[in-house]
Design a protein around this motif. Structure first.
Motif, PDB file in Angstrom:
ATOM      1  N   SER A   1      36.809  49.100  65.046  1.00 22.87           N
ATOM      2  CA  SER A   1      36.836  48.146  66.143  1.00 22.87           C
ATOM      3  C   SER A   1      38.101  48.375  66.960  1.00 22.87           C
ATOM      4  CB  SER A   1      36.803  46.701  65.624  1.00 22.87           C
ATOM      5  OG  SER A   1      37.916  46.448  64.796  1.00 22.87           O
ATOM      6  N   GLY A   2      38.112  47.828  68.168  1.00 20.65           N
ATOM      7  CA  GLY A   2      39.326  47.838  68.966  1.00 20.65           C
ATOM      8  C   GLY A   2      39.332  48.755  70.171  1.00 20.65           C
ATOM      9  N   GLY A   3      38.294  49.541  70.381  1.00 23.89           N
ATOM     10  CA  GLY A   3      38.267  50.404  71.547  1.00 23.89           C
ATOM     11  C   GLY A   3      38.051  49.606  72.812  1.00 23.89           C
ATOM     12  N   GLY A   4      38.115  50.298  73.945  1.00 24.33           N
ATOM     13  CA  GLY A   4      37.895  49.631  75.218  1.00 24.33           C
ATOM     14  C   GLY A   4      38.437  50.414  76.379  1.00 24.33           C
ATOM     15  N   LEU A   5      38.521  49.725  77.507  1.00 22.07           N
ATOM     16  CA  LEU A   5      39.021  50.319  78.750  1.00 22.07           C
ATOM     17  C   LEU A   5      40.415  49.777  79.025  1.00 22.07           C
ATOM     18  CD1 LEU A   5      38.621  51.862  81.450  1.00 22.07           C
ATOM     19  CD2 LEU A   5      37.563  49.767  82.344  1.00 22.07           C
ATOM     20  N   VAL A   6      41.339  50.671  79.319  1.00 21.59           N
ATOM     21  CA  VAL A   6      42.715  50.269  79.580  1.00 21.59           C
ATOM     22  C   VAL A   6      43.294  51.161  80.670  1.00 21.59           C
ATOM     23  CG1 VAL A   6      43.678  51.785  77.802  1.00 21.59           C
ATOM     24  CG2 VAL A   6      44.914  49.708  78.461  1.00 21.59           C
ATOM     25  N   GLN A   7      44.244  50.643  81.414  1.00 21.56           N
ATOM     26  CA  GLN A   7      44.899  51.448  82.442  1.00 21.56           C
ATOM     27  C   GLN A   7      45.956  52.344  81.805  1.00 21.56           C
ATOM     28  OE1 GLN A   7      46.399  48.667  85.399  1.00 21.56           O
ATOM     29  NE2 GLN A   7      44.583  48.999  86.665  1.00 21.56           N
ATOM     30  N   ALA A   8      46.254  53.428  82.484  1.00 16.01           N
ATOM     31  CA  ALA A   8      47.303  54.332  82.012  1.00 16.01           C
ATOM     32  C   ALA A   8      48.602  53.553  81.810  1.00 16.01           C
ATOM     33  CB  ALA A   8      47.502  55.463  83.009  1.00 16.01           C
ATOM     34  N   GLY A   9      49.254  53.860  80.685  1.00 15.42           N
ATOM     35  CA  GLY A   9      50.476  53.140  80.333  1.00 15.42           C
ATOM     36  C   GLY A   9      50.247  51.952  79.434  1.00 15.42           C
TER      37      GLY A   9
END
Length: 121
Positions: free
Chosen positions: A7-15
């Motif tokens: 669990s824990g994946g997703g979409l995130v911005q660089a940084g």
């Protein structure tokens, strides 16, 4: 029967940061290695971070200083803290474990189902 659930994946911005978790369950006697791999589109699966039951930890050069692998042996769980994420970290991340299980305590290799990590620029 042993299962690894991630669990824990997703979409995130660089940084940005993400924390992956992988919990092993079933007829477990003991766990040796617990590792994280990733596979980007069109590329081979690669080792990201590895941990042994004795506490030895290794990282791929591409993630050193940004990712941290840790284990909670009481919960049969491994974590991957990912900081300073880059677009090139985008991949499906897989948990892998070498587990002694079952009535005969046989050693087998298990994989999680994978969790998508996408880092936008």
């Amino acid at each position: 029967q042993v299962q690894l659930v991630e669990s824990g994946g997703g979409l995130v911005q660089a940084g940005g940061s993400l924390r992956l978790s992988c919990a092993a369950s079933g007829s477990i006697f003991s766990i040796n290695y617990m590792d994280w791999y990733r596979q980007a589109p069109g590329k081979q699966r690669e080792l990201v971070a590895a941990s042994t039951s004795g506490g030895t930890i290794t990282y791929a050069d591409s993630v050193k200083g940004r990712f941290t692998i840790s284990r909670d042996n009481a919960k049969n769980t491994v974590y991957l803290q990912m900081n300073s994420l880059k677009p090139e970290d985008t991949a499906v991340y897989y948990c892998n474990a070498h587990i002694y299980s079952g009535s005969f305590k046989s050693l087998n290799d298990y994989w999680g189902q994978g969790t998508q990590v996408t880092v936008s620029s």
